[in-house]
Scaffold this motif. Structure first.
Motif, PDB file in Angstrom:
ATOM      1  N   THR A  56       0.835  -1.180  -0.010  1.00 54.15           N
ATOM      2  CA  THR A  56      -0.051  -0.005  -0.090  1.00 54.15           C
ATOM      3  C   THR A  56       0.957   1.316   0.049  1.00 54.15           C
ATOM      4  O   THR A  56       1.727   1.296   0.736  1.00 54.15           O
ATOM      5  N   ILE A  57       0.617   2.138  -0.767  1.00 57.90           N
ATOM      6  CA  ILE A  57       1.355   3.371  -0.751  1.00 57.90           C
ATOM      7  C   ILE A  57       0.563   4.494   0.134  1.00 57.90           C
ATOM      8  O   ILE A  57      -0.590   4.760   0.064  1.00 57.90           O
ATOM      9  N   PRO A  58       1.199   5.008   1.023  1.00 59.77           N
ATOM     10  CA  PRO A  58       0.756   6.005   2.084  1.00 59.77           C
ATOM     11  C   PRO A  58       0.484   7.284   1.239  1.00 59.77           C
ATOM     12  O   PRO A  58       1.299   7.791   0.464  1.00 59.77           O
ATOM     13  N   SER A  59      -0.261   7.873   1.757  1.00 57.94           N
ATOM     14  CA  SER A  59      -0.679   9.426   1.238  1.00 57.94           C
ATOM     15  C   SER A  59       0.446  10.357   1.944  1.00 57.94           C
ATOM     16  O   SER A  59       1.040   9.681   2.766  1.00 57.94           O
ATOM     17  N   PRO A  60       0.593  11.353   1.375  1.00 60.43           N
ATOM     18  CA  PRO A  60       1.382  12.645   1.771  1.00 60.43           C
ATOM     19  C   PRO A  60       1.172  12.786   3.238  1.00 60.43           C
ATOM     20  O   PRO A  60       2.000  12.883   4.041  1.00 60.43           O
ATOM     21  N   ALA A  61      -0.203  12.746   3.545  1.00 63.91           N
ATOM     22  CA  ALA A  61      -0.623  13.087   4.911  1.00 63.91           C
ATOM     23  C   ALA A  61      -0.248  12.030   5.988  1.00 63.91           C
ATOM     24  O   ALA A  61       0.097  12.316   7.088  1.00 63.91           O
ATOM     25  N   ASP A  62      -0.293  10.725   5.455  1.00 63.91           N
ATOM     26  CA  ASP A  62      -0.064   9.682   6.187  1.00 63.91           C
ATOM     27  C   ASP A  62       1.374   9.698   6.491  1.00 63.91           C
ATOM     28  O   ASP A  62       1.850   9.381   7.592  1.00 63.91           O
ATOM     29  N   VAL A  63       2.231  10.161   5.650  1.00 66.57           N
ATOM     30  CA  VAL A  63       3.612   9.968   5.923  1.00 66.57           C
ATOM     31  C   VAL A  63       4.173  11.279   6.890  1.00 66.57           C
ATOM     32  O   VAL A  63       5.136  11.058   7.613  1.00 66.57           O
ATOM     33  N   ARG A  64       3.510  12.193   6.564  1.00 62.04           N
ATOM     34  CA  ARG A  64       3.920  13.297   7.378  1.00 62.04           C
ATOM     35  C   ARG A  64       3.416  13.057   8.955  1.00 62.04           C
ATOM     36  O   ARG A  64       4.083  13.520  10.029  1.00 62.04           O
ATOM     37  N   ALA A  65       2.220  12.509   9.126  1.00 56.65           N
ATOM     38  CA  ALA A  65       1.787  11.843  10.404  1.00 56.65           C
ATOM     39  C   ALA A  65       2.664  11.073  11.080  1.00 56.65           C
ATOM     40  O   ALA A  65       3.162  10.965  12.285  1.00 56.65           O
ATOM     41  N   TRP A  66       3.180  10.042  10.104  1.00 59.54           N
ATOM     42  CA  TRP A  66       4.188   9.032  10.500  1.00 59.54           C
ATOM     43  C   TRP A  66       5.255   9.666  10.981  1.00 59.54           C
ATOM     44  O   TRP A  66       5.920   9.270  12.162  1.00 59.54           O
ATOM     45  N   CYS A  67       6.041  10.574  10.496  1.00 55.99           N
ATOM     46  CA  CYS A  67       7.095  11.388  10.631  1.00 55.99           C
ATOM     47  C   CYS A  67       6.955  11.970  12.183  1.00 55.99           C
ATOM     48  O   CYS A  67       8.043  11.906  12.944  1.00 55.99           O
ATOM     49  N   MET A  68       5.907  12.656  12.256  1.00 55.35           N
ATOM     50  CA  MET A  68       5.820  13.546  13.247  1.00 55.35           C
ATOM     51  C   MET A  68       5.704  12.760  14.682  1.00 55.35           C
ATOM     52  O   MET A  68       6.246  12.978  15.615  1.00 55.35           O
ATOM     53  N   HIS A  69       5.040  11.340  14.615  1.00 52.05           N
ATOM     54  CA  HIS A  69       5.058  10.569  15.642  1.00 52.05           C
ATOM     55  C   HIS A  69       5.868   9.645  15.749  1.00 52.05           C
ATOM     56  O   HIS A  69       6.093   8.813  16.926  1.00 52.05           O
ATOM     57  N   THR A  70       7.180   9.735  15.020  1.00 48.91           N
ATOM     58  CA  THR A  70       8.183   8.883  15.373  1.00 48.91           C
ATOM     59  C   THR A  70       9.458   9.691  15.248  1.00 48.91           C
ATOM     60  O   THR A  70      10.707   9.076  15.223  1.00 48.91           O
ATOM     61  N   GLY A  71       9.415  11.145  15.644  1.00 43.58           N
ATOM     62  CA  GLY A  71      10.522  11.730  15.951  1.00 43.58           C
ATOM     63  C   GLY A  71      11.218  12.142  14.516  1.00 43.58           C
ATOM     64  O   GLY A  71      12.397  12.141  14.544  1.00 43.58           O
TER      65      GLY A  71
END
Length: 286
Positions: A56-71
């Motif tokens: 599954t390809i994450p959306s840009p919003a998914d990626v931004r949220a992922w990065c925010m919550h993983t430091g």
């Protein structure tokens, strides 16, 4: 001296898998399980698994949220750009050729992108840049392509469509082209065609908005250094289109674009310009 150039482009599938692996490494580095991250992001754990496996390809919003919550907030925009382009990063010529042959392919060059771009930077190591080609030179190039892909029709019309793109040279954009000297010396067409092409290239080099640099060969006839292996065009320093034999590869991630910009700057420092470049063109093509 060795030129450090961007790595060879990957397939879209490889890019998808690599993005998933990297996002997984961010999660693990943050000490989170897939279930924990899914709870934080408000999604099902299976989505985390599918993203990390590359199914599954994450959306840009998914990626931004992922990065925010993983430091990894500092990587969010670069990774979001990768996610946005992963499905469209590689487009083969085959689908276009099947739909409309060589003519359709050339007509796709006259796009909104070409109209809105204000700064073009391109490196060419195989043939002259398409915008700088005469109809006769373009026909010779396209004839070879047509034979390779078994699409013999529309060569002349395709060449004229390619030539029509030259009208953007009269617009507000600036153009910087870097061409390997061996491209000039390759007898891709007959003497008359090459002479006509040389005269047009020299005339284009005198345009106020066009810079043509020739990267010289070594005195022994070989490359002076190890140059970039793929052709590429940078559009307004925000997007790169890499030209391969079977298709195009589009780069929009800021970090990757920066690598191509650095490669272009280094190649620029090796090139000759002005009268010296025009002398090389005359010597090689006339």
């Amino acid at each position: 001296m060795t030129l450090q150039t961007p790595q060879s482009p990957q397939s879209a599938l490889d890019m998808r898998h690599d993005l998933g692996k990297y996002l997984r490494s961010l999660r693990r580095r943050a000490g989170l399980t897939g279930v924990q991250l899914a709870e934080i992001l408000g999604c099902h754990p299976s989505k985390i698994s599918r993203i990390e496996l590359g199914t599954t390809i994450p959306s840009p919003a998914d990626v931004r949220a992922w990065c925010m919550h993983t430091g990894a907030s500092d990587e969010a925009e670069d990774l979001a750009a990768r996610a946005a382009s992963v499905e469209v990063a590689y487009s083969t010529y085959r689908s276009t050729q099947r739909a409309g042959g060589l003519l359709r392919l050339q007509q796709e060059g006259v796009t909104e992108l070409s109209e809105r771009t204000r700064r073009w930077q391109a490196y060419e190591s195989r043939v002259l840049p398409g915008i700088l080609q005469t109809v006769a030179y373009a026909s010779a190039i396209l004839e070879v392509t047509a034979q390779r892909i078994d699409q013999p029709d529309n060569v002349e019309a395709a060449a004229r469509a390619r030539f029509a793109l030259r009208r953007i040279l009269d617009g507000p954009a600036t153009f910087a082209y870097l061409i390997e000297e061996h491209v000039l010396r390759e007898p891709l067409a007959g003497p008359e065609v090459m002479r006509e092409q040389a005269e047009q290239l020299i005339a284009d080099s005198r345009r106020a908005n066009v810079s043509i640099g020739i990267v010289p060969m070594s005195p022994g006839g070989g490359p002076r250094v190890r140059h970039a292996t793929e052709n590429f065009t940078i559009f307004d320093e925000t997007m790169v289109r890499v030209q391969l034999i079977p298709g195009r590869f589009t780069v929009t991630a800021p970090g990757d674009v920066a690598e191509y910009r650095a490669a272009f700057e280094l190649l620029s420092s090796m090139a000759v310009y002005g009268d010296e470049a025009r002398a090389l063109i005359r010597d090689a093509m006339t």
